[in-house]
Design a protein around this motif. Structure first.
Motif, PDB file in Angstrom:
ATOM      1  N   UNK A 152     -15.734 -72.187 -78.326  1.00 61.60           N
ATOM      2  CA  UNK A 152     -15.556 -73.090 -79.467  1.00 61.60           C
ATOM      3  C   UNK A 152     -14.090 -73.458 -79.619  1.00 61.60           C
ATOM      4  N   UNK A 153     -13.837 -74.489 -80.404  1.00 67.85           N
ATOM      5  CA  UNK A 153     -12.463 -74.889 -80.675  1.00 67.85           C
ATOM      6  C   UNK A 153     -11.705 -73.712 -81.284  1.00 67.85           C
ATOM      7  N   UNK A 154     -10.420 -73.538 -80.923  1.00 73.67           N
ATOM      8  CA  UNK A 154      -9.658 -72.393 -81.434  1.00 73.67           C
ATOM      9  C   UNK A 154      -9.670 -72.282 -82.956  1.00 73.67           C
ATOM     10  N   UNK A 155      -9.771 -73.402 -83.657  1.00 69.57           N
ATOM     11  CA  UNK A 155      -9.779 -73.346 -85.123  1.00 69.57           C
ATOM     12  C   UNK A 155     -10.977 -72.570 -85.649  1.00 69.57           C
ATOM     13  N   UNK A 156     -12.111 -72.650 -84.940  1.00 70.13           N
ATOM     14  CA  UNK A 156     -13.297 -71.900 -85.373  1.00 70.13           C
ATOM     15  C   UNK A 156     -13.019 -70.395 -85.332  1.00 70.13           C
ATOM     16  N   UNK A 211     -10.506 -69.333 -88.017  1.00 69.80           N
ATOM     17  CA  UNK A 211     -11.098 -69.266 -89.352  1.00 69.80           C
ATOM     18  C   UNK A 211     -11.994 -68.036 -89.491  1.00 69.80           C
ATOM     19  N   UNK A 212     -12.756 -67.721 -88.431  1.00 69.19           N
ATOM     20  CA  UNK A 212     -13.622 -66.546 -88.488  1.00 69.19           C
ATOM     21  C   UNK A 212     -12.807 -65.278 -88.691  1.00 69.19           C
ATOM     22  N   UNK A 213     -11.685 -65.181 -87.975  1.00 70.47           N
ATOM     23  CA  UNK A 213     -10.890 -63.957 -88.034  1.00 70.47           C
ATOM     24  C   UNK A 213     -10.084 -63.851 -89.329  1.00 70.47           C
ATOM     25  N   UNK A 214      -9.458 -64.950 -89.754  1.00 74.19           N
ATOM     26  CA  UNK A 214      -8.557 -64.885 -90.907  1.00 74.19           C
ATOM     27  C   UNK A 214      -9.296 -65.062 -92.236  1.00 74.19           C
ATOM     28  N   UNK A 239     -19.588 -73.701 -81.046  1.00 74.02           N
ATOM     29  CA  UNK A 239     -19.562 -74.295 -82.372  1.00 74.02           C
ATOM     30  C   UNK A 239     -20.836 -74.009 -83.137  1.00 74.02           C
ATOM     31  N   UNK A 240     -21.986 -74.083 -82.457  1.00 77.55           N
ATOM     32  CA  UNK A 240     -23.263 -73.801 -83.121  1.00 77.55           C
ATOM     33  C   UNK A 240     -23.345 -72.348 -83.558  1.00 77.55           C
ATOM     34  N   UNK A 241     -22.644 -71.451 -82.860  1.00 76.65           N
ATOM     35  CA  UNK A 241     -22.635 -70.036 -83.232  1.00 76.65           C
ATOM     36  C   UNK A 241     -21.902 -69.838 -84.553  1.00 76.65           C
ATOM     37  N   UNK A 242     -20.797 -70.539 -84.715  1.00 74.41           N
ATOM     38  CA  UNK A 242     -20.059 -70.450 -85.979  1.00 74.41           C
ATOM     39  C   UNK A 242     -20.850 -71.094 -87.112  1.00 74.41           C
ATOM     40  N   UNK A 243     -21.597 -72.156 -86.815  1.00 73.22           N
ATOM     41  CA  UNK A 243     -22.468 -72.741 -87.828  1.00 73.22           C
ATOM     42  C   UNK A 243     -23.551 -71.748 -88.242  1.00 73.22           C
TER      43      UNK A 243
END
Length: 416
Positions: free
Chosen positions: A190-194, A197-200, A162-166
């Motif tokens: 991280x949670x699949x939603x992260x 969101x990164x991919x789409x 999660x911190x990586x996506x932040x």
């Protein structure tokens, strides 16, 4: 060098320290709160995203930090920024240096809330040159959100928590592109939603089973060499790399004070009242378990305040003749750690665990000397690395304070 006396000395003005200081100051205790940074609030100060505070009124990190700092100040805590605690000058006294010069601060109780830090590139043993453009998450967020610095144009994020996506969001906020997130784990933690969101939304791939093996470039980073799970090597051309996750407790002060450290967390060993091995010294927040959420840290700060008040009233803990210390609490593989990691029959704080591998619908067994104490099954989803797993404390009254270590294992009871 001057010496001052307080009821409670809190070291670290992050969510845990600020919450503990506010709770204690409201009871009339003389609380001195030390923070080596120039502003209080800890990590949330430079986390611009929302999600802090109580839902549905989630705040940004800076807003949450200000809210906690204001609450501590209104309660009457003496907040001193730019002050570093150097060493111990007694069982509950510290030598410090700051704007007032060198001081020795003595108190009836000490609360360590020194937090955690990310291991930098050198500590992760990633070879290569030493170019500009290499950050940890904290360095990146401070550069962008506190100082408005330019960081580059194309970034690779090492990590997929999660911190990586932040960190990726911070890169985008600075006007740069995120080329990819890479993790050596077989699945993104991280949670699949992260990841979705990164991919789409951002068209940023999350490369699993991929390890950063070398940094390239002189003067400025020119690329990151990575190795894929099939052995292929690729160079990702970029001018910025951010190393995320891989937190370690900032336990220097605890170590210098010869406090018992837990080998699993590498932070101070504490029982369910967050008491360390030194009477009158408590520890809270990410120094105990690097790293959990700001909400978890704040809850621990509030929990510790109750134990500190009891200490201030009695000067001892007559209700618990086996304190300090408690019985060691050990997490067996594939569990990596557990906090708190000492247990007494009166403990009520839930335990936080981390696992090294995914655990579908895990069952946790708690035993002591071969005697079953508790079994807890988690039916919702899979426990995955880099996310907390919570174990209740409903079983602690069954612990024999004179017995052997208590074991927490996955799938079957520990043999004893």
């Amino acid at each position: 060098m001057t010496s001052r006396q307080a009821d409670v000395l809190v070291v670290g003005a992050g969510p845990a320290g600020l919450t503990a200081a506010a709770r204690l100051a409201r009871t009339g205790a003389r609380v001195v709160l030390l923070e080596r940074e120039l502003s209080p609030g800890g990590v949330p100060r430079h986390c611009a995203h929302r999600g802090f505070g109580d839902r549905p009124h989630a705040l940004t990190g800076p807003a949450h930090a200000r809210l906690l700092a204001d609450a501590a100040a209104r309660a009457g805590a003496d907040l001193r920024t730019g002050v570093t605690a150097l060493d111990w000058a007694g069982p509950r006294a510290l030598t410090t240096v700051g704007p007032r010069g060198a001081e020795t601060l003595a108190a009836r109780a000490v609360v360590l809330a020194t937090g955690a830090r990310e291991r930098p590139r050198a500590a992760r043993l990633v070879p290569g040159t030493r170019p500009a453009g290499v950050y940890t998450t904290g360095e990146l967020q401070q550069a962008v959100h506190l100082y408005g610095q330019h960081i580059g144009t194309r970034a690779v994020i090492v990590g997929a928590e999660g911190v990586s996506h932040a960190a990726a969001d911070t890169v985008r906020a600075a006007g740069a592109d995120v080329l990819a997130l890479v993790t050596e784990l077989p699945r993104a933690p991280a949670a699949p939603a992260w990841a979705l969101a990164a991919r789409l939304r951002h068209r940023t791939p999350v490369l699993t089973g991929t390890t950063a093996t070398e940094l390239l470039g002189r003067g400025r980073l020119s690329g990151v060499r990575v190795r894929h799970r099939d052995g292929r090597s690729t160079v990702l051309a970029c001018d910025t790399v951010v190393f995320t996750g891989d937190f370690v407790p900032d336990h220097e002060l605890a170590r210098r004070g010869a406090l018992t450290l837990d080998p699993g967390t590498r932070g101070p060993a504490v029982d369910g009242a967050l008491r360390t091995s030194r009477p009158g010294v408590f520890a809270v927040g990410s120094v105990l378990h690097a790293v959990e959420s700001a909400a978890t840290a704040a809850r621990e700060g509030a929990h510790a305040a109750t134990a500190v008040r009891r200490w201030l009233q009695d000067g001892t803990d007559p209700g618990d003749p086996y304190w300090p210390g408690g019985v060691p609490l050990l997490a067996g593989p594939p569990l990596l750690r557990i906090a708190p990691n000492r247990v007494t029959p009166d403990d009520r704080l839930p335990y936080l665990l981390r696992t090294a591998v995914p655990l579908p619908h895990p069952a946790l067994y708690v035993t002591q000397d071969g005697r079953p104490l508790h079994r807890e099954r988690f039916h919702l989803g899979t426990a995955v690395p880099h996310r907390p797993l919570k174990l209740t404390a409903r079983w602690t009254h069954r612990v024999d304070p004179r017995g052997g270590p208590v074991h927490v294992t996955v799938g079957r009871p520990h043999p004893g």
